[in-house]
Design an enzyme around this catalytic site. Structure first.
Site, PDB file in Angstrom:
ATOM      1  N   GLU A 267      61.132  91.366  -9.864  1.00 12.30           N
ATOM      2  CA  GLU A 267      61.557  91.637  -8.499  1.00 12.30           C
ATOM      3  C   GLU A 267      61.402  93.135  -8.247  1.00 12.30           C
ATOM      4  O   GLU A 267      61.962  93.953  -8.978  1.00 12.30           O
ATOM      5  CB  GLU A 267      63.018  91.244  -8.285  1.00 12.30           C
ATOM      6  CG  GLU A 267      63.256  89.756  -8.168  1.00 12.30           C
ATOM      7  CD  GLU A 267      64.716  89.428  -7.897  1.00 12.30           C
ATOM      8  OE1 GLU A 267      65.525  90.374  -7.739  1.00 12.30           O
ATOM      9  OE2 GLU A 267      65.053  88.244  -7.865  1.00 12.30           O
TER      10      GLU A 267
ATOM     11  N   ASP B 124      74.091  95.723  -1.762  1.00 11.69           N
ATOM     12  CA  ASP B 124      73.950  96.379  -3.063  1.00 11.69           C
ATOM     13  C   ASP B 124      75.105  97.311  -3.376  1.00 11.69           C
ATOM     14  O   ASP B 124      75.667  97.959  -2.492  1.00 11.69           O
ATOM     15  CB  ASP B 124      72.629  97.155  -3.109  1.00 11.69           C
ATOM     16  CG  ASP B 124      71.436  96.223  -3.102  1.00 11.69           C
ATOM     17  OD1 ASP B 124      71.369  95.378  -4.006  1.00 11.69           O
ATOM     18  OD2 ASP B 124      70.586  96.332  -2.203  1.00 11.69           O
TER      19      ASP B 124
ATOM     20  N   TYR C 199      67.915  81.488  -5.204  1.00 10.07           N
ATOM     21  CA  TYR C 199      68.647  82.578  -5.851  1.00 10.07           C
ATOM     22  C   TYR C 199      70.135  82.380  -5.549  1.00 10.07           C
ATOM     23  O   TYR C 199      70.561  82.512  -4.405  1.00 10.07           O
ATOM     24  CB  TYR C 199      68.144  83.908  -5.280  1.00 10.07           C
ATOM     25  CG  TYR C 199      68.642  85.173  -5.952  1.00 10.07           C
ATOM     26  CD1 TYR C 199      69.919  85.277  -6.492  1.00 10.07           C
ATOM     27  CD2 TYR C 199      67.834  86.302  -6.019  1.00 10.07           C
ATOM     28  CE1 TYR C 199      70.371  86.433  -7.082  1.00 10.07           C
ATOM     29  CE2 TYR C 199      68.274  87.475  -6.603  1.00 10.07           C
ATOM     30  CZ  TYR C 199      69.539  87.534  -7.125  1.00 10.07           C
ATOM     31  OH  TYR C 199      69.988  88.692  -7.702  1.00 10.07           O
TER      32      TYR C 199
END
Length: 262
Positions: free
Chosen positions: A42, A53, A168
């Site tokens: 990735e 994040d 995911y």
């Protein structure tokens, strides 16, 4: 059969390793991920407001942007990676603004020409994905969707509609790198997701140790590791490839023997 499909049809779960484009010697870091045993790469696209994040990847984004990383530079990194590693799946992961700034069709076409296999767009919900997803599919790329602990049975079909490559599973309801879900909740979530889709299910967020990776690999089709790798890059800078290679090797060994320790 494309590269992502092949990666998930191996005899062991896939190790998916993340690095931020433009943070440190990216080409050498990507090579180290492959040499260490990562099955899927990735490549993070830096953005000024990476809302999903944690501190490590936020800092990597800022370092990369300060170094002048652009979308064109990221696509060149991808193209160069593909020339060195023709068989290793490469996924771009990032946010909608850089992907849509010049139009979804332009981005999808440019990514495909660079040898990218799939795209994860963190901040476009499937209910509003009327541009990027169709453009990616038209270009032959996999739109990879995210499921979370709050993705209930009513919404899951919307997440899965039009998704491909793999699903995911974000194992915590939070940002990257700061916490890890209890393994029992991961086991239950993976079982629920696999009952709803034929797509491989990969689990990420908070995975740091070989032991954690092995526990996830016993139930999931893939294990995603990102923040811990990015932290190594931040700590070692130009010397990061050696540290990254050794760390990823420890993870790969754990993932590949998780279901058959002997």
């Amino acid at each position: 059969m494309n590269r992502l499909t092949s990666a998930f049809r191996a005899e062991h779960p896939a190790l998916i390793a993340f690095a931020t484009a433009g943070d440190g010697p990216t080409a050498a870091i990507l090579d180290a991920l492959v040499e260490g045993g990562a099955d899927v790469i990735e490549l993070g696209m830096p953005f000024t407001d990476p809302m999903a994040d944690g501190p490590a990847i936020q800092a990597a984004n800022l370092r990369s942007l300060a170094a002048g990383t652009t979308t064109a530079a990221i696509l060149l990194i991808a193209k160069d990676f593909r020339s060195r590693h023709p068989d290793v799946p490469l996924v771009l992961m990032g946010y909608a603004n850089p992907m849509l700034r010049r139009g979804s069709e332009w981005f999808a076409r440019a990514a495909a020409q660079a040898g990218v296999d799939g795209v994860i767009c963190v901040d476009v919900p499937p209910e509003e994905d009327d541009q990027l997803g169709p453009a990616l599919r038209a270009a032959g790329l996999d739109p990879i969707r995210l499921a979370t602990p709050t993705t209930d049975a009513a919404r899951l079909p919307q997440v899965l509609e039009g998704a491909s490559g793999f699903l995911y599973y974000v194992s915590v309801a939070g940002i990257t790198g700061l916490q890890q879900a209890v393994q029992g909740t991961i086991d239950a979530a993976v079982a629920r997701l696999k009952a709803a889709t034929a797509l491989p299910v990969a689990v990420g967020f908070g995975v740091r140790t070989p032991e954690q990776a092995a526990a996830i690999a016993r139930v999931a089709d893939g294990v995603v590791v990102g923040s811990a790798i990015v932290e190594l890059v931040g700590a070692h800078r130009e010397d990061a490839p050696a540290a990254v290679r050794a760390y990823v090797r420890s993870l790969a060994d754990a993932v590949r023997t998780a279901r058959n320790p002997a």
